[in-house]
Design an enzyme around this catalytic site. Structure first.
Site, short mmCIF file in Angstrom:
data_model
loop_
_atom_site.label_atom_id
_atom_site.label_comp_id
_atom_site.label_asym_id
_atom_site.label_seq_id
_atom_site.Cartn_x
_atom_site.Cartn_y
_atom_site.Cartn_z
N GLU A 139 0.88 -1.21 0.04
CA GLU A 139 0.13 0.03 0.05
C GLU A 139 0.87 1.43 -0.06
O GLU A 139 0.83 2.06 -0.58
CB GLU A 139 -0.91 0.01 1.06
N GLU A 183 10.08 1.65 2.03
CA GLU A 183 8.79 1.44 2.82
C GLU A 183 8.79 0.25 3.64
O GLU A 183 7.90 0.27 4.59
CB GLU A 183 7.81 1.44 1.79
N GLU A 208 6.36 2.43 11.82
CA GLU A 208 5.27 2.83 11.72
C GLU A 208 4.47 1.63 12.93
O GLU A 208 3.89 1.89 13.89
CB GLU A 208 4.24 2.69 10.79
ZN LIG Z 1 1.40 2.78 6.94
#
Ligand SMILES: [Zn+2]
Length: 1085
Positions: free
Chosen positions: A170, A245, A267
């Site tokens: 994503e 990422e 995150e």
């Molecule tokens: Zn995220």
């Protein structure tokens, strides 16, 4: 997705048709900070879902004067109304069907066939389901007169393990694509479009890419970038994007230690540091051991490094395919054009077998209950004994429920838990066994519905008592049913809000999309979830005929009491856990390093260097130009006008905004807080809560709550404090917000009067609960929104308004609450009389101001009730301002909490340097956030977010980071911002984009109530229409020279700024060693 499903809005049927808080590609950091908490009610029952949180840059202060802003439109306490006054027909307006029809031959020309279509009265829309003939891609095309157009593409992406593939993907697909070959087209859109919404989310079984805009050209630009991103992303060929990422080893020099880096990795470390999230994930995984919900689609930081690039590519190839896609269009644009745009992409594919492979398997029901124990990282300060959490969770059915049953369960959920007066919530909190509720009640966004409830802040020896209390209360509710008044209040609450359809700044079309997709994604009918009228009427009829007990008792019995598929999760605080996890990670990394040869290490250092170089190299201008943008001529020259008439009733200022509101009146009654003694300020949030939740001489709080529910659309009370530009003295008020249908305005003002004048501050036990709940909420905020806590703390060191806000919502407030808990026991009479003193000091006609938003007729009709309300207020000869002069001591400070990620802040007041506000500052601070800080703090630093914020009222310019693996390094990046601006070169296209993006913020989409509210705030802060026009012109004419000059101005932050961080003890120790005791250390948890 953030498996902790536990933090969502309690009245889910209402604001928030989606209750999951999935992982967002980037988190809109609004409503999480302290200064915005001064704008929102301080007593919402659950924390705010990132999705419902306002889609504006973080804080009110950032917003230029013309917006001041929908981020300030607080979510109402509850939306309630008596249904009998509100027929659906009173609200529905006819919509022309002809304009929204795609002729069959046009659909066929673009390769689509029409599957079905109908007019949906509930959202006044014509909806048509198309199928792309070649691939089977399904498209819901919804047409109506809403200018806030929405597009979304959703793939079914069930993971098989916890490596976080869907989540990393994503993030990664937004990092460049075939037509848009730059590093991050997403960021270019953030910078330079008029989007009203732009983000991406990962759920446990699906990934959504939604965008919204009111400008048609801009909208189609956004759609094209998103379509190209999902179908043709560069990341499947670019290992470095996966590294950036997802995860990678970082080694700057072969002599140093290896570390893990990656945006998702960090995150998720942040997510795994929050007890409520740990609890939610544990519950979900234990409820669904056999299907995809038994793993974490967001990624477990311990498992993420097992993910390979091959698996990642394969996942994209399989699931990001038109055959596995559901596409949504909504709004007032041309529906034929939608199909044309889609055909360009979809025609390039053939049908695939993905839909079969992505189907979510059903979890079979257990025959026996299950119990699990989890540990969570806790600080060693405070009382560890009263830090246990206990939550009971049920899987309600082995397959999806029909919509009527689901709606009925939604009502049941609201009846049991929806308001402070709801019995299950009330009994649990009044038991004194715990501080706050955990578990979100009914959850129906996955394939099979669940129910969860429990408490946190529990003594270990009380755990069993909590379990017994939950069960005995549910049994009692089954046997005795609910009070008629409660059923009526819940019914009205839900109905009012379904009809009002006030989604705040969250686009209405997106809220509908998420509702529809929650069934469509499981191959069920996408139209059904949009149609609540018939099942609602049926439910009402059943309740009227059979009585509520006959409707709800069998549900409690079948789905909960007699349901063996129950998972009890007990959470134990572990002061060692955070450091154990750190040590375990370090050990793995040491082993990795030990297994490497010298050549390997040199190669890794080289790769690290290469990745950083790539991240820090700007895109070439040709690549940047590939992202379509508007031109300045597309931008209106004037700010959005909000009609405002300033009048007078009984000597009190009344602001009226004549706007179409569907027969709802929105009112704010504002009282000046300036006469309040300084030492009473920290009590204000609890004073506000007491007004709504304490009861009067004649009414218990339950009765008062039900009355508000039956007669109004909700009442909330909260403080608002801000600096005012050019003034020493802050602006400080208490705001009472209410809404009601036009026919109920008298009731609304009567109830506001009752709340303000008749509520008695006598219930010691209830007040004690408020204190514990607030304490639990503050602790949660400290872990989850540490950047807001740091920002508040810096503000408190820099100005009085900041100090006040911090007293009511920062670390000082948490300390105050801890002391207050004892004081309530020892000196309740004193506390109670302090609350009374606040009321006496506030309630006065002299310091009052009224703001109303509705159409002209309803405004005029309301005046007599306003007049009556004002007559009942006491008058004082004069309101004298109290002496407020406090600020926190100015030094750098580290707030230490048990966490694996940090929040790093640094700030200074730039007005002190002689800087005068100019509109270009909005453009520049947004630009710094989206370029310098995004690249250095997020992309190469590995933090989830980094941004700056300029409070144009106080002059405080601050830098903040979010879930950050670094500390001093991030401060160095902040210090480099001035030089970055001074050395900046940019072409006209880039500048234009920056200006347009800023105008997008200024003109952010607002519903009528938010427009009226923004206008009120501008009035309070002394921002005139002339000033708005002037700032807009300054924004539109911003030049490169302005950037360079601003580079000098923000050197003040580097040279004189104060730094506050919320961080782990290890990182603070290391920083203090490296930079000789740079931080004063304060332990907060
Ligand atoms: Zn995220």
């Amino acid at each position: 997705m953030e498996t902790a499903v536990l933090l969502r809005s309690s009245n889910k049927l209402i604001f928030n048709p989606r209750h999951y808080s999935p992982h967002n590609f980037f988190r809109l950091l609004s409503s999480s900070s302290i200064s915005s908490s001064s704008l929102t009610p301080l007593n919402p029952h659950r924390s705010i879902n990132p999705l419902t949180s306002r889609s504006l840059p973080r804080r009110r202060k950032l917003i230029p004067p013309s917006a001041t802003s929908s981020s300030s439109s607080p979510s109402f306490h509850f939306n309630k109304h008596h249904f009998s006054t509100l027929s659906p027909h009173a609200i529905a307006t006819p919509y022309s069907l002809d304009a929204s029809t795609v002729p069959d031959e046009v659909a066929a020309k673009y390769g689509f066939e029409k599957v079905s279509g109908e007019f949906i009265g509930e959202c006044k829309s014509k909806a048509v389901l198309f199928k792309h003939k070649k691939t089977g891609a399904e498209v819901m095309s919804v047409s109506n007169d809403d200018e806030n157009k929405v597009f979304g593409i959703v793939f079914r992406t069930p993971p098989k393990d916890s490596t976080g593939i869907p989540h990393i993907l994503e993030h990664s697909v937004l990092c460049g694509s075939r037509k848009y070959p730059l590093k991050e087209p997403f960021v270019e859109l953030l910078k330079g479009s008029l989007h009203t919404f732009l983000n991406a989310f990962t759920y446990p079984d699906r990934t959504c890419y939604p965008v919204a805009s009111t400008n048609t050209k801009d909208f189609y630009n956004l759609v094209d970038v998103y379509l190209d991103a999902v179908f043709f992303p560069k990341c499947v060929e670019d290992y470095q994007t996966f590294q950036q990422e997802g995860w990678h080893f970082e080694l700057n020099d072969p002599s140093e230690e290896i570390s893990y880096k990656g945006v998702v990795f960090n995150e998720m470390k942040g997510v795994y540091s929050q007890p409520d999230n740990i609890l939610g994930r544990a519950a979900q995984q234990a409820l669904f051991p056999d299907n995809t919900y038994g793993v974490d689609s967001g990624g477990d930081p311990k498992v993420i490094p097992k993910l390979t690039f091959e698996q990642f590519k394969e996942f994209h190839g399989k699931y990001y395919h038109p055959s596995n896609a559901r596409i949504w269009f909504y709004g007032d644009d041309d529906p034929s054009e939608r199909l044309r745009i889609l055909s360009e992409y979809l025609d390039m594919f053939d049908a695939s077998s993905a839909p079969n492979e992505s189907r979510v398997e059903q979890q079979k029901l257990f025959s026996e209950p299950v119990r699990i124990i989890e540990k969570y990282p806790a600080g060693d300060g405070g009382d560890l004994k009263k830090k246990h959490m206990i939550c009971l969770n049920w899987l309600l059915a082995d397959k999806p429920l029909d919509l009527e049953t689901e709606l009925t369960l939604g009502f049941l959920d609201h009846l049991m838990l929806g308001t402070p007066a709801s019995p299950l919530r009330k009994i649990l909190l009044e038991s004194g066994l715990g501080d706050a509720i955990v578990g979100g009640g009914i959850e129906d966004e996955l394939l099979q519905p669940q129910f969860s409830i429990g408490l946190k802040g529990v003594f270990e020896e009380d755990i069993q008592k909590v379990e017994e209390l939950v069960m005995s209360t549910l049994k009692k509710l089954k046997e005795e049913g609910f009070e008629t008044e409660a059923v009526e209040a819940s019914m009205n609450t839900i109905e009012f809000s379904l009809r009002e359809n006030n989604t705040g700044s969250f686009p209405r079309g997106l809220s509908l999309m998420l509702r529809s997709i929650s069934k469509w994604i499981y191959d069920m009918n996408p139209f059904e979830p949009l149609k609540y009228e018939k099942p609602l009427m049926a439910l009402k009829a059943r309740i009227a005929e059979e009585g509520s007990k006959a409707v709800f008792s069998p549900l409690i019995e079948k789905f909960i009491l007699n349901n063996p598929h129950c998972v009890t999760v007990e959470m134990q605080p572990d002061p060692e856990k955070a450091s154990h996890d750190e040590a375990a990670e370090r050990e793995i990394l040491e082993k990795v390093k030990a297994s490497m040869t010298e050549e390997d290490l040199a190669e890794l250092a080289r790769a690290t260097q290469e990745l950083r170089l790539k991240q820090e190299t700007p895109d070439p201008p040709e690549a940047l130009r590939s992202v379509p943008s508007l031109i300045l001529r597309d931008i209106p020259k004037e700010p959005i006008h909000v009609p405002t008439e300033v009048g007078d009733i009984n000597g009190v200022k009344v602001l009226k905004h004549d706007l179409f509101t569907n027969d709802v009146l929105y009112a704010e009654i504002v009282f000046n807080m300036r006469s309040l003694k300084q030492e009473l300020l920290p009590l204000v949030p609890l004073f506000c809560q007491s007004l709504l939740e304490m009861g009067t001489k004649d009414l218990t709080f339950v009765q008062l709550n039900q009355l508000i529910g039956r007669k109004t659309g909700g009442i909330s009370v909260y403080p608002f404090t801000s600096s005012v530009r050019g003034r020493e003295d802050p602006c400080s008020h208490i705001v009472v917000r209410g809404k009601a249908m036009a026919g109920r305005v008298e009731d609304l003002f009567n109830l506001v009067n009752c709340v303000l004048q008749e509520v008695r501050f006598t219930d010691q036990q209830r007040f004690k609960q408020f204190v514990s709940q607030s304490k639990a909420r503050m602790e949660n905020r400290l872990r989850g929104s540490g950047h807001g806590i740091a920002a508040a703390r810096m503000d408190a060191k820099l100005n009085v308004a900041g100090w006040i806000s911090e007293q009511m919502g920062g670390v000082s407030y948490l300390e105050f609450l801890k002391a207050l808990e004892k004081r309530v026991d020892q000196d309740w009479a004193g506390v109670s009389s302090s609350l009374e003193e606040i009321r006496i000091s506030l309630l006065s006609k002299n310091g009052c101001l009224i703001n109303m938003t509705a159409d002209g007729k309803n405004l005029t009709n309301s005046e007599k009730y306003v007049s009556k309300f004002l007559d009942l207020l006491p008058s004082k000869s004069s309101v004298e301002a109290a002496a407020w002069n406090a600020q926190l001591s100015p030094g750098n400070e580290a707030i230490v909490i048990p966490t694996q990620v940090n929040y790093v802040g640094k700030a200074a007041n730039i007005y002190d340097t002689g800087y005068k506000l100019h509109g270009s500052a909005y453009v520049i601070s947004k630009y710094i956030s989206n370029t310098w800080l995004w690249d250095r703090v997020r992309v190469s630093g590995g933090a989830y977010g980094g941004f700056c914020d300029f409070d144009t009222h106080s002059g405080v310019f601050s830098f903040l980071s979010y879930r950050d693996p670094n500390l001093l390094k991030t401060l160095d990046v902040y210090d480099g911002s001035g030089a970055f601006l001074r050395e900046l070169e940019m072409d006209n296209d880039t500048l234009t984009k920056a200006i347009i993006g800023t105008i997008g913020d200024v003109d952010s989409y607002q519903l009528a109530d938010a427009k009226g509210y923004s206008s009120l705030l501008r009035y309070l802060l002394g921002i005139t229409e002339e000033e708005r026009q002037k700032r807009r012109e300054e924004i539109l004419s911003t030049s490169l020279k302005d950037f360079k000059e601003f580079g000098e101005v923000i050197e003040a932050v580097k040279d004189k700024g104060v730094s506050v961080v919320v961080a782990s003890p290890e990182d603070v120790d290391a920083a203090n060693k490296e930079r000789s005791n740079y931080f004063d250390v304060k332990k907060a948890l």
